[in-house]
Every structure is written in C-alpha cells, then in structure tokens.
Design an enzyme around this catalytic site. Sequence first.
Site, short mmCIF file in Angstrom:
data_model
loop_
_atom_site.label_atom_id
_atom_site.label_comp_id
_atom_site.label_asym_id
_atom_site.label_seq_id
_atom_site.Cartn_x
_atom_site.Cartn_y
_atom_site.Cartn_z
N GLU A 388 0.97 -1.18 -0.08
CA GLU A 388 0.00 -0.04 0.04
C GLU A 388 0.80 1.33 0.08
OE1 GLU A 388 -2.90 0.13 3.16
OE2 GLU A 388 -2.61 2.26 3.40
N GLU A 393 -2.08 11.12 3.94
CA GLU A 393 -3.29 11.13 4.83
C GLU A 393 -2.90 12.20 5.91
OE1 GLU A 393 -4.07 6.62 6.23
OE2 GLU A 393 -1.92 6.72 6.04
#
Length: 512
Positions: A388, A393
């Site tokens: 990933e 974020e």
Amino acid sequence: MKRCIFYVFVLMAISACSETRKLSRTKPAFAPNIVVAHRGAFKKNKLPENSIASLQEAIRLGCTGSEFDVRMTADDSLVINHDPNYFSLPIEKTNYAALLTHTLSNGEKIPTLREYILAGINNNNRTRLVCEIKPSEISKERGQRIAEKVLALVKELRAAPMITYISFDYDMLKHMAALQPGTPMQYLDGNKTPEELKADGISGADYHYSVFKAHPDWIKRAKQNNIRLNAWTVNDAETMDWLIAEGFDFITTNEPELLLERAPQAPSAKGWKLVWNDEFDYRGLPDSSKWGYDVGGHGWGNHELQYYTKGDTNNVIVKNGRLTITAMRKQEGANSWTSTRLISKNKGDWQYGRIEVKAKLPDGRGMWPAIWMLPTDWAYGDWPASGEIDMMENVGFKPDSVYFSVHTKSFNHMIGTQKTRGISLPDNRTAYHVYAIEWDKDRIQFFCDDVQVHQFANTGKGFAEWPFDKRFHLLLNIAVGGDWGGQMGVDERLITGAMEVEYVRVYVNGEW
Ligand code: MG
C-alpha cells in the site's frame, strides 16, 4: 562648420547602410522556450502594456515571443494599442496626430507599427513578434485592408521571418494566408477545429485555455495536423504545468517571469510523459471512463463509521473545475455517515511513474482523508503483503500534519513497523497542495509541493519488503472515525467534511 555638417551626413549614410545590413542579416534563432509575453513583459515592472519598453523587456528576458495589438487610425496609421479607444479617443475614428496629445504612463508616445517592429528586430533574433491584428469595428473590408498594410510594412522592413500573426478575425487570417501562403498565423477565437484550420492554411490554434479543457481531443488532433498550439492568457502555475505536460508549443502569459522559471521545473521538462489525468473541468459525477467506486459500510478493516455510496452527488461532485468528496453525517443502514471512495480504473493502473494530486483537505476531528494506492492484482496476497502506498493521509485530530507511508508484509502498522513520515503543513485545509510520488524499481519518493518529504527504497530482499513491482491504482476518499481517524473521537457538532481536488495527473518516465 560646413565640413562638420558634411561629416554628419557621411556618418548618417554609413549608419543607415549598416542599419539595412543589420535588418537583412537578421536570421531568427528563436529562444528554445514556450513563453510568449502577452502585450510585452509589462506586469512585473509596471510598464505600460503594448509599449516598446514592454517589448524590450520581453526580449531582455529571452521570451520566445512577445505579443502586441495592431489597430489603424482614421488616417491609416498603424498603431499599437489593445483597446479600441486610446484615452477615450476611438482609434479608428481619430487621426494619428490627435493620439499624440497623450502619452503612455512611462512617457512613451503610442507606438506606430513601424517603430514597434524596428524596436523588435533591433539586435533581436530570439523573440518572435506575435502580431495581433484587431478586427476593424467599421467593416470587414477595412480589417482586410489593415492586414494588407501590415503585410506590406513587414515586407518593407524585411521583418517577416520574425513575425507570427494572430487574430480573432478568421476571414482576415484566411485572406492573409491566401496572399502569403506559409506565413505563420494562429487563430484566436477557439471555434475552429484543427482540421478546419489546416484546410484554410492557418498554421496555429491560439485559444483560451478553457477551450482546450473543453476539447482535450483538439490537442492531439492539432499535433496530427501540424497545427501549432498556443493558449492565452495563462497566469497560474497549475494551468501552465498542464499545458506544458500537454506539449504546447507556446503559452501566452502576463507572467513571463513565472513561466520562464516554471517551464524547466515542470514534470514533463524532467522527462515525465503525461499518460492519464483528470483536470475536473466538467460538471456532474466523476468521469465514469476514469473513475469507479468502492461501496459499502463494513468498516474497511479499520472500524470506520462511513458508508461509501456509489455515484451519490451528496458525496461526490465535479464542478467549478474541481472534484469534491464530501463526508456527510447521514444514516445509511448501520452507518452514521456517508462518504465516497473513488478508485481509478479503465487503464487507471500503473507500475512506476509520477502520480500527483492537488488537493485541499477536510476540517474536523474524526475526518480521515486519504490519497493513496493499492495493488490491482494482489499478486503477493492479501493486505498488507501486496503493499500500500499512502501519498497523503491526514487525521482531523492532528489537523496541522500530513503523513506519507508505505505498508508491506514486513512494514505495516499492524506490527508497528510501517514506514511513515509526518510533516507539519498547517494550511492544508485552506490551501491546495500538490501531493506526489515518483516511483521506480528502486524507490518511492514522496513530495509535497515539489519538496521531497519521504523516501522508501527497495531493499532487494523480495516482496515482503518491496511488493512495489506490480500495478497499483489510485484511491481518493474521506473515511470518518476508525482506528486512526477516530482515535480522539468524532466532533459531535461536525455535519460534513470535504476534500477538494484540483487535478490528478499521472506521468510515466519517457524513456520507459
Ligand atoms: Mg492581443
């Protein structure tokens, strides 16, 4: 005394001769950039638009072109001015002498075309003169006569190799193309296809950039038809980068200094080739040829609160040139929030490249926006074995920070070994930032606004540490609550949170 006058005459004759030689010797070697200064380089130094000073500044800067506007007075003088009026005098109905009662803000008189061209070819063979002939407000015929007079003067001054003509008057350009086939000219009004331009002998499309956003296929078709591409008037770095990436020949700008600085920094100038993008210049749901949805409300492995809807305009909409994803407090089955999780699809999978997303983040404790990538084929097994990549974020309870991470079998947050970097970016909710990765077989570099903020290198120890040798696709979403986003709870007063995305661009290395 007489002898003195004689010498002066001799000197004048010699200088006139050398002037002629200089003119006839001028061979263009246009500056290898794409920058056309709109009305000269006027803005930064507060010069008058269309002044000889602004032309000279464009030449000094090394722009590949400097644009100016030609009009004709009532007594047939060709002068340089953008507006139809000069100090409230309608140029077409005023004699040249009357215009001289006013001066430009730097003291210059209104330039004649002769003076302008002479200034433009004096010691200059790098900056082309981009000559806009304004349509006559009196008649089409007068417009064509203006064009003929311009061509004749340019011929007399032997300046033709330095000049590109532009106009909003299509018939005028067609007339000029018929008189002098092969003369570089670009049409401005944006309502002709590249094929039509080619058929009419007009060699370029110089359209407002919104025209190219509305007709992106014209860019490719222009190239197929050898139609040169120019866009006006582009003053922001984002649009500049897009046009550079699309391979435009010219960009016309009031900010030539910015573009001269920007162009060598643009990804495409560093060897990246744009292969997939969404500029979000349309209205409605995201382009279904590019985007799909992850749907559902099962917590997504993190005990998240939201239900991801499919194509619900409450949760995702494209308008005003951007994509907006909205998390909304709204019951959907067992879920107390709805939101959108957008996934790139239909060739929206890449192995290696530069992926960049310009975005502004949602505000509020409990929000968990992400710009990230997951494997398309899961070749090394379920999460986290196949990897990933978290390009960005943010969690609402730490509003000033953004985080960049990778997860793999050996490095992931379940065992506290994920490879993460957080940085302080306090204005991430009020300003757009460009979040990007550059990914190849050796490393993934993370960038925020072109500054490298994180790197993860291939250790060479196999997929447990480096599963990033497969196709990945992009995800854009706002989760609500969850193991990380909800660590400090969700603000009870919070009703919505929105992430806005200006564009998504994916480049591959041109050499691959
Ligand atoms: Mg103009």
